[in-house]
Write a protein that holds these residues in place. Sequence first.
Motif, PDB file in Angstrom:
ATOM      1  N   GLY A  48     -19.293  28.770 -88.738  1.00  0.00           N
ATOM      2  CA  GLY A  48     -19.314  27.564 -87.937  1.00  0.00           C
ATOM      3  C   GLY A  48     -20.637  26.846 -88.058  1.00  0.00           C
ATOM      4  O   GLY A  48     -21.550  27.243 -88.783  1.00  0.00           O
ATOM      5  N   ASP A  49     -20.755  25.720 -87.349  1.00  0.00           N
ATOM      6  CA  ASP A  49     -21.976  24.931 -87.410  1.00  0.00           C
ATOM      7  C   ASP A  49     -23.164  25.715 -86.858  1.00  0.00           C
ATOM      8  O   ASP A  49     -23.054  26.392 -85.848  1.00  0.00           O
ATOM      9  N   PHE A  50     -24.280  25.595 -87.524  1.00  0.00           N
ATOM     10  CA  PHE A  50     -25.474  26.287 -87.071  1.00  0.00           C
ATOM     11  C   PHE A  50     -26.590  25.282 -86.864  1.00  0.00           C
ATOM     12  O   PHE A  50     -26.563  24.176 -87.398  1.00  0.00           O
ATOM     13  N   LYS A  51     -27.558  25.655 -86.093  1.00  0.00           N
ATOM     14  CA  LYS A  51     -28.677  24.794 -85.787  1.00  0.00           C
ATOM     15  C   LYS A  51     -29.879  25.161 -86.657  1.00  0.00           C
ATOM     16  O   LYS A  51     -30.214  26.335 -86.780  1.00  0.00           O
ATOM     17  N   ILE A  52     -30.481  24.157 -87.267  1.00  0.00           N
ATOM     18  CA  ILE A  52     -31.679  24.375 -88.064  1.00  0.00           C
ATOM     19  C   ILE A  52     -32.877  24.379 -87.116  1.00  0.00           C
ATOM     20  O   ILE A  52     -33.203  23.353 -86.509  1.00  0.00           O
ATOM     21  N   THR A  53     -33.500  25.501 -86.964  1.00  0.00           N
ATOM     22  CA  THR A  53     -34.630  25.625 -86.041  1.00  0.00           C
ATOM     23  C   THR A  53     -35.941  25.478 -86.796  1.00  0.00           C
ATOM     24  O   THR A  53     -36.005  25.563 -88.032  1.00  0.00           O
ATOM     25  N   THR A  54     -36.997  25.258 -86.033  1.00  0.00           N
ATOM     26  CA  THR A  54     -38.331  25.170 -86.625  1.00  0.00           C
ATOM     27  C   THR A  54     -38.731  26.490 -87.259  1.00  0.00           C
ATOM     28  O   THR A  54     -39.388  26.532 -88.307  1.00  0.00           O
ATOM     29  N   CYS A  55     -38.307  27.592 -86.660  1.00  0.00           N
ATOM     30  CA  CYS A  55     -38.599  28.921 -87.210  1.00  0.00           C
ATOM     31  C   CYS A  55     -37.956  29.090 -88.585  1.00  0.00           C
ATOM     32  O   CYS A  55     -38.563  29.641 -89.498  1.00  0.00           O
ATOM     33  N   GLY A  56     -36.716  28.596 -88.729  1.00  0.00           N
ATOM     34  CA  GLY A  56     -36.036  28.702 -90.025  1.00  0.00           C
ATOM     35  C   GLY A  56     -36.754  27.928 -91.108  1.00  0.00           C
ATOM     36  O   GLY A  56     -36.899  28.410 -92.237  1.00  0.00           O
ATOM     37  N   ARG A  57     -37.253  26.737 -90.777  1.00  0.00           N
ATOM     38  CA  ARG A  57     -37.997  25.954 -91.761  1.00  0.00           C
ATOM     39  C   ARG A  57     -39.312  26.627 -92.112  1.00  0.00           C
ATOM     40  O   ARG A  57     -39.734  26.618 -93.279  1.00  0.00           O
ATOM     41  N   CYS A  58     -39.967  27.220 -91.135  1.00  0.00           N
ATOM     42  CA  CYS A  58     -41.232  27.922 -91.403  1.00  0.00           C
ATOM     43  C   CYS A  58     -41.010  29.151 -92.281  1.00  0.00           C
ATOM     44  O   CYS A  58     -41.828  29.459 -93.160  1.00  0.00           O
ATOM     45  N   VAL A  59     -39.904  29.869 -92.048  1.00  0.00           N
ATOM     46  CA  VAL A  59     -39.595  31.051 -92.858  1.00  0.00           C
ATOM     47  C   VAL A  59     -39.362  30.657 -94.310  1.00  0.00           C
ATOM     48  O   VAL A  59     -39.846  31.314 -95.248  1.00  0.00           O
ATOM     49  N   SER A  60     -38.615  29.566 -94.532  1.00  0.00           N
ATOM     50  CA  SER A  60     -38.364  29.108 -95.906  1.00  0.00           C
ATOM     51  C   SER A  60     -39.662  28.713 -96.593  1.00  0.00           C
ATOM     52  O   SER A  60     -39.900  29.066 -97.761  1.00  0.00           O
ATOM     53  N   ALA A  61     -40.532  27.986 -95.881  1.00  0.00           N
ATOM     54  CA  ALA A  61     -41.813  27.591 -96.466  1.00  0.00           C
ATOM     55  C   ALA A  61     -42.689  28.808 -96.749  1.00  0.00           C
ATOM     56  O   ALA A  61     -43.396  28.862 -97.769  1.00  0.00           O
ATOM     57  N   TRP A  62     -42.645  29.811 -95.861  1.00  0.00           N
ATOM     58  CA  TRP A  62     -43.442  31.025 -96.055  1.00  0.00           C
ATOM     59  C   TRP A  62     -42.979  31.790 -97.289  1.00  0.00           C
ATOM     60  O   TRP A  62     -43.807  32.283 -98.068  1.00  0.00           O
ATOM     61  N   PHE A  63     -41.665  31.878 -97.505  1.00  0.00           N
ATOM     62  CA  PHE A  63     -41.149  32.564 -98.682  1.00  0.00           C
ATOM     63  C   PHE A  63     -41.538  31.839 -99.964  1.00  0.00           C
ATOM     64  O   PHE A  63     -41.805  32.475-100.987  1.00  0.00           O
ATOM     65  N   ILE A  64     -41.550  30.515 -99.941  1.00  0.00           N
ATOM     66  CA  ILE A  64     -41.954  29.760-101.128  1.00  0.00           C
ATOM     67  C   ILE A  64     -43.411  30.075-101.485  1.00  0.00           C
ATOM     68  O   ILE A  64     -43.737  30.339-102.644  1.00  0.00           O
ATOM     69  N   MET A  65     -44.295  30.042-100.486  1.00  0.00           N
ATOM     70  CA  MET A  65     -45.710  30.325-100.730  1.00  0.00           C
ATOM     71  C   MET A  65     -45.906  31.761-101.203  1.00  0.00           C
ATOM     72  O   MET A  65     -46.647  32.021-102.159  1.00  0.00           O
ATOM     73  N   LEU A  66     -45.213  32.718-100.561  1.00  0.00           N
ATOM     74  CA  LEU A  66     -45.368  34.125-100.925  1.00  0.00           C
ATOM     75  C   LEU A  66     -44.835  34.397-102.329  1.00  0.00           C
ATOM     76  O   LEU A  66     -45.448  35.150-103.103  1.00  0.00           O
TER      77      LEU A  66
END
Length: 270
Positions: free
Chosen positions: A107-125
Amino acid sequence: MYTEGCFECCIKCLGGIPYASLIATILLYAGVALFCGCGHEALSGTVNILQTYFEMTRTAGDVIDVFTMIDIFKYVIYGVAAAFFVYGILLMVEGFFTTGAIKDLYGDFKITTCGRCVSAWFIMLTYIFMLAWLGVTAFTSLPVYMYFNLWTICRNATLVDGTNLCLDLRQYGIVTIGEEKKVCTTSESFIKMCDSNELNMTFHLFIVALAGAGAAVIAMVHYLMVLSANWAYVKDACRMQKYEDIKSKEEQELHDIHSTRSKERLNAYT
């Protein structure tokens, strides 16, 4: 009806698999396994060659010699294998939760600020790990170069009779300048080393370990592309979510205004 429902469920499950992340994970695990497994065995073979044919022994006490460094490299290999096994699982989980097919499954999910930070952290790592694996690949090429020189000396000594070629370990920094550890083509230990399968096996193990490190670099680049695409998806989904919230709010306000006017007209009529 039951068969159709099962079929649709299978299609949804297959659609929910992040295939790009899965391919990168398989490539990462294959590269790390080749590097760690073959690198460990190649280091063990190097110890046997140094002790058997170059007559080197472990230094007593706390002095750091080549054998101590080889033991350290083995422990580093153990840590690399465990760390990237866990990291591959984390990247797969991140791929599952950011792929668009998860939205259809749960179902529909909410994009949270934590989710965006996790994606950015994985890119940097992942970018840092890619640079680290580039360094590991360059470092692994050194023993390949050394063993290639040794293999070339053995080949030239076999093809050309009467040549006296020597390999001095001081040229590669394996021993100190004051120590003279070398073998020449005229010595019996050199002939035994060239005829042994241990030298050939260790040389090829280092080549496979180098290939594994290169595969890990390719996997990191693949992960960067996948994570960047996921980040773009999360960013667009966040914008779309804000747009839908504003649109819903405006529609609710229009509905309230329309209801208020309808009540006012009804009251005026009565």
